[in-house]
Design a protein around this motif. Structure first.
Motif, PDB file in Angstrom:
ATOM      1  N   PRO A   1      70.238  12.410  42.865  1.00 19.73           N
ATOM      2  CA  PRO A   1      70.587  12.590  41.450  1.00 19.73           C
ATOM      3  C   PRO A   1      72.085  12.398  41.247  1.00 19.73           C
ATOM      4  O   PRO A   1      72.894  12.883  42.039  1.00 19.73           O
ATOM      5  N   GLY A   2      72.423  11.665  40.231  1.00 17.13           N
ATOM      6  CA  GLY A   2      73.821  11.430  39.938  1.00 17.13           C
ATOM      7  C   GLY A   2      74.429  10.240  40.635  1.00 17.13           C
ATOM      8  O   GLY A   2      75.572   9.866  40.369  1.00 17.13           O
ATOM      9  N   ALA A   3      73.674   9.596  41.546  1.00 19.18           N
ATOM     10  CA  ALA A   3      74.212   8.442  42.260  1.00 19.18           C
ATOM     11  C   ALA A   3      74.431   7.254  41.339  1.00 19.18           C
ATOM     12  O   ALA A   3      75.172   6.338  41.675  1.00 19.18           O
ATOM     13  N   ASP A   4      73.780   7.257  40.180  1.00 17.91           N
ATOM     14  CA  ASP A   4      73.952   6.138  39.246  1.00 17.91           C
ATOM     15  C   ASP A   4      75.057   6.405  38.224  1.00 17.91           C
ATOM     16  O   ASP A   4      75.250   5.624  37.292  1.00 17.91           O
ATOM     17  N   LYS A   5      75.786   7.514  38.376  1.00 16.62           N
ATOM     18  CA  LYS A   5      76.951   7.749  37.501  1.00 16.62           C
ATOM     19  C   LYS A   5      77.989   6.665  37.760  1.00 16.62           C
ATOM     20  O   LYS A   5      78.239   6.295  38.904  1.00 16.62           O
ATOM     21  N   MET A   6      78.613   6.187  36.707  1.00 17.05           N
ATOM     22  CA  MET A   6      79.488   5.037  36.843  1.00 17.05           C
ATOM     23  C   MET A   6      80.772   5.237  36.073  1.00 17.05           C
ATOM     24  O   MET A   6      80.785   5.849  35.005  1.00 17.05           O
ATOM     25  N   SER A   7      81.853   4.715  36.649  1.00 15.16           N
ATOM     26  CA  SER A   7      83.135   4.631  35.960  1.00 15.16           C
ATOM     27  C   SER A   7      83.548   3.170  35.862  1.00 15.16           C
ATOM     28  O   SER A   7      83.352   2.410  36.808  1.00 15.16           O
TER      29      SER A   7
ATOM     30  N   LYS B   1      93.122   2.470  36.037  1.00 18.65           N
ATOM     31  CA  LYS B   1      92.983   3.277  34.828  1.00 18.65           C
ATOM     32  C   LYS B   1      91.518   3.349  34.422  1.00 18.65           C
ATOM     33  O   LYS B   1      90.835   2.330  34.335  1.00 18.65           O
ATOM     34  N   VAL B   2      91.012   4.571  34.166  1.00 20.99           N
ATOM     35  CA  VAL B   2      89.624   4.754  33.748  1.00 20.99           C
ATOM     36  C   VAL B   2      89.473   4.327  32.296  1.00 20.99           C
ATOM     37  O   VAL B   2      90.138   4.866  31.402  1.00 20.99           O
ATOM     38  N   VAL B   3      88.591   3.360  32.063  1.00 27.64           N
ATOM     39  CA  VAL B   3      88.334   2.854  30.713  1.00 27.64           C
ATOM     40  C   VAL B   3      87.113   3.533  30.108  1.00 27.64           C
ATOM     41  O   VAL B   3      87.066   3.789  28.900  1.00 27.64           O
ATOM     42  N   TRP B   4      86.154   3.836  30.952  1.00 32.09           N
ATOM     43  CA  TRP B   4      84.926   4.523  30.488  1.00 32.09           C
ATOM     44  C   TRP B   4      84.356   5.288  31.665  1.00 32.09           C
ATOM     45  O   TRP B   4      84.405   4.830  32.806  1.00 32.09           O
ATOM     46  N   GLU B   5      83.820   6.477  31.391  1.00 34.38           N
ATOM     47  CA  GLU B   5      83.250   7.300  32.456  1.00 34.38           C
ATOM     48  C   GLU B   5      81.963   7.928  31.976  1.00 34.38           C
ATOM     49  O   GLU B   5      81.890   8.453  30.854  1.00 34.38           O
ATOM     50  N   ASP B   6      80.945   7.879  32.806  1.00 34.69           N
ATOM     51  CA  ASP B   6      79.661   8.493  32.499  1.00 34.69           C
ATOM     52  C   ASP B   6      79.793  10.004  32.674  1.00 34.69           C
ATOM     53  O   ASP B   6      80.042  10.488  33.777  1.00 34.69           O
ATOM     54  N   ASP B   7      79.617  10.737  31.590  1.00 33.10           N
ATOM     55  CA  ASP B   7      79.741  12.196  31.665  1.00 33.10           C
ATOM     56  C   ASP B   7      78.392  12.896  31.587  1.00 33.10           C
ATOM     57  O   ASP B   7      78.313  14.096  31.341  1.00 33.10           O
ATOM     58  N   THR B   8      77.318  12.147  31.828  1.00 35.52           N
ATOM     59  CA  THR B   8      75.978  12.740  31.815  1.00 35.52           C
ATOM     60  C   THR B   8      75.834  13.729  32.963  1.00 35.52           C
ATOM     61  O   THR B   8      76.297  13.475  34.079  1.00 35.52           O
ATOM     62  N   ASP B   9      75.167  14.845  32.700  1.00 34.54           N
ATOM     63  CA  ASP B   9      74.915  15.842  33.729  1.00 34.54           C
ATOM     64  C   ASP B   9      74.151  15.201  34.881  1.00 34.54           C
ATOM     65  O   ASP B   9      73.167  14.499  34.674  1.00 34.54           O
ATOM     66  N   THR B  10      74.600  15.419  36.114  1.00 36.75           N
ATOM     67  CA  THR B  10      73.956  14.801  37.272  1.00 36.75           C
ATOM     68  C   THR B  10      72.521  15.267  37.467  1.00 36.75           C
ATOM     69  O   THR B  10      71.748  14.620  38.175  1.00 36.75           O
ATOM     70  N   ASN B  11      72.139  16.368  36.880  1.00 37.03           N
ATOM     71  CA  ASN B  11      70.773  16.861  37.027  1.00 37.03           C
ATOM     72  C   ASN B  11      69.823  16.279  35.974  1.00 37.03           C
ATOM     73  O   ASN B  11      68.632  16.543  35.993  1.00 37.03           O
ATOM     74  N   THR B  12      70.369  15.480  35.065  1.00 38.45           N
ATOM     75  CA  THR B  12      69.533  14.875  34.036  1.00 38.45           C
ATOM     76  C   THR B  12      68.644  13.797  34.639  1.00 38.45           C
ATOM     77  O   THR B  12      69.097  12.977  35.431  1.00 38.45           O
ATOM     78  N   GLU B  13      67.359  13.800  34.270  1.00 41.30           N
ATOM     79  CA  GLU B  13      66.435  12.768  34.742  1.00 41.30           C
ATOM     80  C   GLU B  13      66.841  11.427  34.157  1.00 41.30           C
ATOM     81  O   GLU B  13      67.077  11.294  32.968  1.00 41.30           O
TER      82      GLU B  13
END
Length: 380
Positions: free
Chosen positions: A76-82, A89-101
């Motif tokens: 879980p959370g392995a698909d979080k992306m920046s 410089k971070v342009v966009w960051e996924d802030d979805t909870d890692t426990n979210t399906e």
């Protein structure tokens, strides 16, 4: 349809597609052997994490009765992306909870391989079987391997990747070079050896772009990371560049020159990588490829439809190939095996053509001056 239960089936290649097909066919009583060139299951580095789609990779695992094993091993959370620019410089960051399906859960290639291997009957996979050649033997094929052994099969299925040695027996069509090359590197124990990037990754992945180049970094479940700088290059760049890819200092020197406008944040990847880098020229099969179906030979995965890895489709396509081919061979109401193969191959080539088109479009867009804008549109 002619029964396959009395047929000896040989699958050449033990990647996710070949192993998935073996599992699905064994569930229906087929006599299957998988011939894999690697010496054992741990012989090859297992690369980055794989994101499985609900309608393809996950559908194949569901049909194979392996979803519980998958859920016990995916991250879980392995698909979080920046998304970052070339200076870090971070342009966009996924802030979805890692426990979210999520719709495309990720799993490391090694655990997926183990799930599939454990699902097969003992003795199904024969290791250290590098395919050399085959020839007709009546209505069967005689397979020859580098170790001097041979085997006879009624039906041969090529699942041996983009450099398939079986494909020429089916079609003379060859892949074309995309114009881009990537260099794969890996850092073990990234928390210690690449602390800045490790913190930025946060267990997920980074897409960095700038100056019409890209760098993708992915965390793995074992604490390591893999990274892939990609850039425009001639088809023979690997041969002509003069770089010793087992020399970290030489590769770092090249990176600083080729990616001169990039920030020094990325240097720690190359400074702390394991010694051997793997250069990978990116190829694709023609989008309009076609051939006549054969009665005792077919193909799946990268061997059938190699494409650049920029649409997240490679492993999903291979596992969906396995699912659809097994259905045609086992469930389809066809007069003979050749007709079943023809139906599978038509479906496979049609959807693979669209996936390859999307992959090439993504490759070119990511390495254009509008690369970051393209990624932002995708995530929005």
């Amino acid at each position: 349809m002619k029964n396959i239960h009395n047929k000896k089936i040989a699958i050449i290649g033990g990647g996710p597609g070949g192993l998935t097909l073996a599992r699905l066919l064994q569930m229906n009583g087929a006599d299957v052997k998988v011939y894999e060139r690697d010496a054992n299951k741990d012989a090859r580095p297992q690369g980055a994490t794989l994101d499985l789609h609900e309608e393809s990779g996950l559908a194949a695992l569901e049909a194979a009765g392996l979803m519980d094993a998958f859920k016990a091993n995916y991250r879980p959370g392995a698909d979080k992306m920046s998304i970052m620019d070339h200076l870090g410089k971070v342009v966009w960051e996924d802030d979805t909870d890692t426990n979210t399906e999520r719709g495309r859960p990720e799993i490391d290639r090694g655990p997926l391989q183990n799930i599939l291997l454990d699902s097969l009957l003992p003795g199904t996979v024969l290791w250290d079987k590098q395919f050399v050649s085959m020839k007709p033997l009546g209505e069967t094929w005689k397979l020859e391997f580098k170790d001097g052994s041979s085997a006879v099969a009624d039906l041969v299925i090529a699942a041996d990747g983009g450099n398939s040695k079986i494909r020429p027996y089916i079609t003379p069509i060859k892949p074309f070079y995309s114009g881009y090359t990537a260099v794969e590197g890996a850092v073990y124990n990234s928390e210690i050896n690449s602390p800045k990037i490790h913190q930025l990754l946060n267990g997920g992945k980074i897409f960095a772009m700038g100056d019409e180049k890209s760098l993708i970094v992915s965390a793995k479940g074992d604490g390591s990371l893999v990274f892939y700088p990609c850039f425009k290059a001639g088809e023979n760049w690997i041969r002509d560049c003069g770089i010793d890819f087992s020399d970290k200092a030489a590769v770092l020197t090249w990176f600083k020159q080729a990616f001169a406008s990039w920030g020094n944040l990325w240097d720690e990847l190359f400074e702390n990588a394991k010694p051997q880098f793997l250069p990978r020229p990116l190829y694709s099969m023609p989008l309009d490829q076609t051939w006549e179906a054969l009665p005792t030979l077919t193909i799946l995965g990268d061997a059938a439809h190699l494409m650049p890895p920029y649409a997240g489709e490679g492993v999903n396509m291979a596992m969906l190939d396995a699912l659809e081919l097994s259905k045609c061979l086992v469930e389809g109401n066809y007069g003979d095996i050749q007709t079943a193969i023809a139906e599978y191959e038509l479906q496979m080539r049609t959807r693979a053509s669209e996936a390859a088109r999307q992959s090439l479009e993504s490759l070119f867009a990511l390495h254009s001056p509008q690369g970051i804008s393209f990624m932002l549109r995708l995530v929005s």
